[in-house]
Scaffold this motif. Structure first.
Motif, PDB file in Angstrom:
ATOM      1  N   SER A  61       0.865  -1.172   0.000  1.00 24.44           N
ATOM      2  CA  SER A  61       0.000   0.000   0.000  1.00 24.44           C
ATOM      3  C   SER A  61       0.903   1.223   0.000  1.00 24.44           C
ATOM      4  O   SER A  61       2.022   1.169   0.503  1.00 24.44           O
ATOM      5  N   PRO A  62       0.439   2.313  -0.570  1.00 22.83           N
ATOM      6  CA  PRO A  62       1.294   3.506  -0.643  1.00 22.83           C
ATOM      7  C   PRO A  62       1.782   3.913   0.736  1.00 22.83           C
ATOM      8  O   PRO A  62       0.997   4.018   1.674  1.00 22.83           O
ATOM      9  N   CYS A  63       3.050   4.118   0.846  1.00 17.08           N
ATOM     10  CA  CYS A  63       3.643   4.330   2.158  1.00 17.08           C
ATOM     11  C   CYS A  63       4.964   5.076   2.011  1.00 17.08           C
ATOM     12  O   CYS A  63       5.702   4.863   1.053  1.00 17.08           O
ATOM     13  N   LEU A  64       5.216   5.955   2.948  1.00 13.01           N
ATOM     14  CA  LEU A  64       6.484   6.657   3.006  1.00 13.01           C
ATOM     15  C   LEU A  64       7.369   5.932   4.013  1.00 13.01           C
ATOM     16  O   LEU A  64       6.987   5.778   5.170  1.00 13.01           O
ATOM     17  N   ARG A  65       8.528   5.443   3.567  1.00  8.93           N
ATOM     18  CA  ARG A  65       9.436   4.751   4.498  1.00  8.93           C
ATOM     19  C   ARG A  65      10.811   5.390   4.381  1.00  8.93           C
ATOM     20  O   ARG A  65      11.364   5.518   3.300  1.00  8.93           O
ATOM     21  N   ILE A  66      11.350   5.779   5.509  1.00 11.78           N
ATOM     22  CA  ILE A  66      12.567   6.567   5.542  1.00 11.78           C
ATOM     23  C   ILE A  66      13.496   6.019   6.624  1.00 11.78           C
ATOM     24  O   ILE A  66      13.043   5.637   7.703  1.00 11.78           O
ATOM     25  N   ILE A  67      14.782   5.961   6.329  1.00 10.71           N
ATOM     26  CA  ILE A  67      15.734   5.462   7.312  1.00 10.71           C
ATOM     27  C   ILE A  67      15.935   6.511   8.409  1.00 10.71           C
ATOM     28  O   ILE A  67      16.229   7.671   8.114  1.00 10.71           O
ATOM     29  N   ALA A  68      15.750   6.108   9.638  1.00  9.48           N
ATOM     30  CA  ALA A  68      15.927   7.011  10.771  1.00  9.48           C
ATOM     31  C   ALA A  68      17.308   6.861  11.400  1.00  9.48           C
ATOM     32  O   ALA A  68      17.840   7.802  11.973  1.00  9.48           O
ATOM     33  N   ALA A  69      17.897   5.656  11.284  1.00  7.89           N
ATOM     34  CA  ALA A  69      19.227   5.410  11.843  1.00  7.89           C
ATOM     35  C   ALA A  69      19.820   4.170  11.201  1.00  7.89           C
ATOM     36  O   ALA A  69      19.090   3.297  10.733  1.00  7.89           O
ATOM     37  N   GLY A  70      21.141   4.097  11.154  1.00  8.47           N
ATOM     38  CA  GLY A  70      21.817   2.913  10.636  1.00  8.47           C
ATOM     39  C   GLY A  70      22.244   3.048   9.186  1.00  8.47           C
ATOM     40  O   GLY A  70      22.000   4.070   8.543  1.00  8.47           O
ATOM     41  N   LEU A  71      22.906   2.014   8.708  1.00 12.12           N
ATOM     42  CA  LEU A  71      23.360   1.956   7.316  1.00 12.12           C
ATOM     43  C   LEU A  71      22.695   0.768   6.641  1.00 12.12           C
ATOM     44  O   LEU A  71      22.856  -0.367   7.076  1.00 12.12           O
ATOM     45  N   LEU A  72      21.992   1.048   5.602  1.00 13.99           N
ATOM     46  CA  LEU A  72      21.264   0.017   4.878  1.00 13.99           C
ATOM     47  C   LEU A  72      21.790  -0.033   3.449  1.00 13.99           C
ATOM     48  O   LEU A  72      21.724   0.961   2.723  1.00 13.99           O
ATOM     49  N   VAL A  73      22.336  -1.173   3.059  1.00 14.47           N
ATOM     50  CA  VAL A  73      22.836  -1.332   1.691  1.00 14.47           C
ATOM     51  C   VAL A  73      21.690  -1.788   0.806  1.00 14.47           C
ATOM     52  O   VAL A  73      21.085  -2.832   1.049  1.00 14.47           O
ATOM     53  N   LEU A  74      21.409  -1.010  -0.206  1.00 17.22           N
ATOM     54  CA  LEU A  74      20.288  -1.309  -1.096  1.00 17.22           C
ATOM     55  C   LEU A  74      20.795  -1.819  -2.432  1.00 17.22           C
ATOM     56  O   LEU A  74      21.705  -1.247  -3.017  1.00 17.22           O
ATOM     57  N   THR A  75      20.223  -2.886  -2.888  1.00 16.76           N
ATOM     58  CA  THR A  75      20.603  -3.483  -4.162  1.00 16.76           C
ATOM     59  C   THR A  75      19.396  -3.546  -5.080  1.00 16.76           C
ATOM     60  O   THR A  75      18.319  -3.964  -4.664  1.00 16.76           O
ATOM     61  N   ASP A  76      19.615  -3.118  -6.309  1.00 15.17           N
ATOM     62  CA  ASP A  76      18.556  -3.209  -7.298  1.00 15.17           C
ATOM     63  C   ASP A  76      18.458  -4.656  -7.760  1.00 15.17           C
ATOM     64  O   ASP A  76      19.422  -5.212  -8.276  1.00 15.17           O
ATOM     65  N   GLU A  77      17.321  -5.266  -7.555  1.00 14.41           N
ATOM     66  CA  GLU A  77      17.198  -6.696  -7.845  1.00 14.41           C
ATOM     67  C   GLU A  77      17.195  -6.982  -9.338  1.00 14.41           C
ATOM     68  O   GLU A  77      17.548  -8.075  -9.763  1.00 14.41           O
ATOM     69  N   ASP A  78      16.805  -6.011 -10.139  1.00 11.53           N
ATOM     70  CA  ASP A  78      16.780  -6.234 -11.590  1.00 11.53           C
ATOM     71  C   ASP A  78      18.187  -6.249 -12.172  1.00 11.53           C
ATOM     72  O   ASP A  78      18.560  -7.152 -12.910  1.00 11.53           O
ATOM     73  N   SER A  79      18.978  -5.235 -11.824  1.00 10.64           N
ATOM     74  CA  SER A  79      20.315  -5.126 -12.409  1.00 10.64           C
ATOM     75  C   SER A  79      21.368  -5.805 -11.552  1.00 10.64           C
ATOM     76  O   SER A  79      22.424  -6.185 -12.038  1.00 10.64           O
ATOM     77  N   SER A  94      11.034   1.546  -3.470  1.00 10.58           N
ATOM     78  CA  SER A  94      10.329   0.343  -3.027  1.00 10.58           C
ATOM     79  C   SER A  94      10.414  -0.794  -4.021  1.00 10.58           C
ATOM     80  O   SER A  94      10.458  -1.956  -3.639  1.00 10.58           O
ATOM     81  N   ARG A  95      10.444  -0.457  -5.289  1.00  8.95           N
ATOM     82  CA  ARG A  95      10.348  -1.522  -6.287  1.00  8.95           C
ATOM     83  C   ARG A  95      11.706  -2.139  -6.574  1.00  8.95           C
ATOM     84  O   ARG A  95      12.696  -1.451  -6.744  1.00  8.95           O
ATOM     85  N   ALA A  96      11.731  -3.447  -6.688  1.00 10.10           N
ATOM     86  CA  ALA A  96      12.914  -4.179  -7.114  1.00 10.10           C
ATOM     87  C   ALA A  96      14.137  -3.812  -6.293  1.00 10.10           C
ATOM     88  O   ALA A  96      15.236  -3.712  -6.795  1.00 10.10           O
ATOM     89  N   THR A  97      13.925  -3.569  -5.025  1.00  8.31           N
ATOM     90  CA  THR A  97      15.040  -3.199  -4.174  1.00  8.31           C
ATOM     91  C   THR A  97      15.064  -4.088  -2.942  1.00  8.31           C
ATOM     92  O   THR A  97      14.038  -4.303  -2.305  1.00  8.31           O
ATOM     93  N   SER A  98      16.238  -4.620  -2.628  1.00  7.93           N
ATOM     94  CA  SER A  98      16.398  -5.360  -1.386  1.00  7.93           C
ATOM     95  C   SER A  98      17.453  -4.644  -0.558  1.00  7.93           C
ATOM     96  O   SER A  98      18.264  -3.886  -1.082  1.00  7.93           O
ATOM     97  N   GLY A  99      17.437  -4.896   0.730  1.00  4.24           N
ATOM     98  CA  GLY A  99      18.378  -4.186   1.587  1.00  4.24           C
ATOM     99  C   GLY A  99      18.930  -5.085   2.676  1.00  4.24           C
ATOM    100  O   GLY A  99      18.271  -6.014   3.130  1.00  4.24           O
ATOM    101  N   VAL A 100      20.170  -4.804   3.072  1.00  2.37           N
ATOM    102  CA  VAL A 100      20.801  -5.492   4.199  1.00  2.37           C
ATOM    103  C   VAL A 100      21.347  -4.435   5.145  1.00  2.37           C
ATOM    104  O   VAL A 100      22.038  -3.507   4.711  1.00  2.37           O
ATOM    105  N   TRP A 101      21.049  -4.567   6.430  1.00  4.83           N
ATOM    106  CA  TRP A 101      21.545  -3.605   7.421  1.00  4.83           C
ATOM    107  C   TRP A 101      22.995  -3.928   7.781  1.00  4.83           C
ATOM    108  O   TRP A 101      23.296  -5.040   8.194  1.00  4.83           O
ATOM    109  N   LEU A 102      23.871  -2.938   7.639  1.00  2.00           N
ATOM    110  CA  LEU A 102      25.269  -3.136   8.020  1.00  2.00           C
ATOM    111  C   LEU A 102      25.447  -2.992   9.523  1.00  2.00           C
ATOM    112  O   LEU A 102      26.341  -3.571  10.113  1.00  2.00           O
ATOM    113  N   ASN A 103      24.639  -2.181  10.125  1.00  2.00           N
ATOM    114  CA  ASN A 103      24.639  -2.069  11.576  1.00  2.00           C
ATOM    115  C   ASN A 103      23.179  -1.969  12.011  1.00  2.00           C
ATOM    116  O   ASN A 103      22.279  -2.024  11.182  1.00  2.00           O
TER     117      ASN A 103
END
Ligand SMILES: [Zn+2]
Length: 236
Positions: A61-79, A94-103
């Motif tokens: 559902s439409p949603c605003l999501r914003i990092i408040a703290a930490g380092l998140l590595v985002l990878t485009d799943e398509d490319s 949001s689309r085609a993106t995955s993320g891993v928290w470094l801390n």
């Protein structure tokens, strides 16, 4: 009705490891939107994540999501190439993106419907459009970097950004290859150069900062937002 998967989402990330006032952190994470929607943080739900955890795909559902703290590595799943190290205030596509928290870190989530209720439809649209523009700009910057710069320069910039928050990060070369979309051999060669020049020390899956100045000189100057606030990155 279930909104389409392509619905717009905004993510914002925040840094961890330091005892911070969640209210202040939330306000800082949403600073890019204060002129449009002051007090937006009051509508946010905060979710905390451990180091190494993955960012789950957003609810549909439409949603605003914003990092408040930490380092998140985002990878485009398509490319599998486009990588952004997202930190506080970063909108996450949001689309085609995955993320891993470094801390450890946290995300603020604000359903678009709540923004409409609080500020009206036109302000909500402006907020979502700005978030999308910020996320797109970050992704484009990374894609340009992939084309123009060597693995060594790219990894050095990436590590420079990480080492603004911590002096040691647990990342194997396999992790780096997976997260950056670079070939494992390219990562090995680049890390050998970076370590050989004395910028970092690599041991047992951990990368430790040894000389920020050397690392900065090795790094490219892509990523306008991060580099603009860090003149030391522009000296090399
Ligand atoms: Zn670059």
């Amino acid at each position: 009705m279930t909104p389409p998967e392509s619905a717009t989402h905004l993510y914002i990330a925040a840094t961890d490891g330091v005892a911070t006032d969640p209210a202040n952190t939330s306000s800082g994470a949403l600073a890019a939107f204060h002129d449009l929607a002051p007090g937006l943080e009051d509508l946010a739900e905060r979710s905390d994540f451990c180091a190494g955890s993955t960012l789950t795909r957003p609810r549909p559902s439409p949603c605003l999501r914003i990092i408040a703290a930490g380092l998140l590595v985002l990878t485009d799943e398509d490319s599998a190439l486009c990588v952004t190290v997202a930190d506080q205030g970063s909108p996450i596509p949001s689309r085609a993106t995955s993320g891993v928290w470094l801390n450890g870190g946290s995300i603020l989530e604000i359903p678009a419907a709540r923004v409409v209720e609080g500020y009206g439809a036109s302000v909500a649209l402006a907020v979502l459009e700005r978030a999308a523009a910020l996320a797109q700009a970050a992704a484009q910057s990374e894609l340009v970097c992939v084309v123009r710069h060597t693995a060594t320069r790219r990894l050095s910039r990436w590590l420079s950004q990480i080492f603004r928050q911590t002096d040691t990060v647990t990342l194997s070369q396999a992790d780096l290859a997976r997260l950056t979309g670079l070939q494992r051999t390219s990562v090995c060669q680049a890390m050998a150069t970076i370590q050989g020049d004395g910028a970092v020390k690599v041991a047992r899956g951990k990368i430790t900062l040894r000389d920020a100045g050397v690392l900065s000189r090795l790094a490219c100057d892509c990523g306008g937002r991060a580099c603009a606030s860090e003149p030391r990155l522009l000296t090399g």
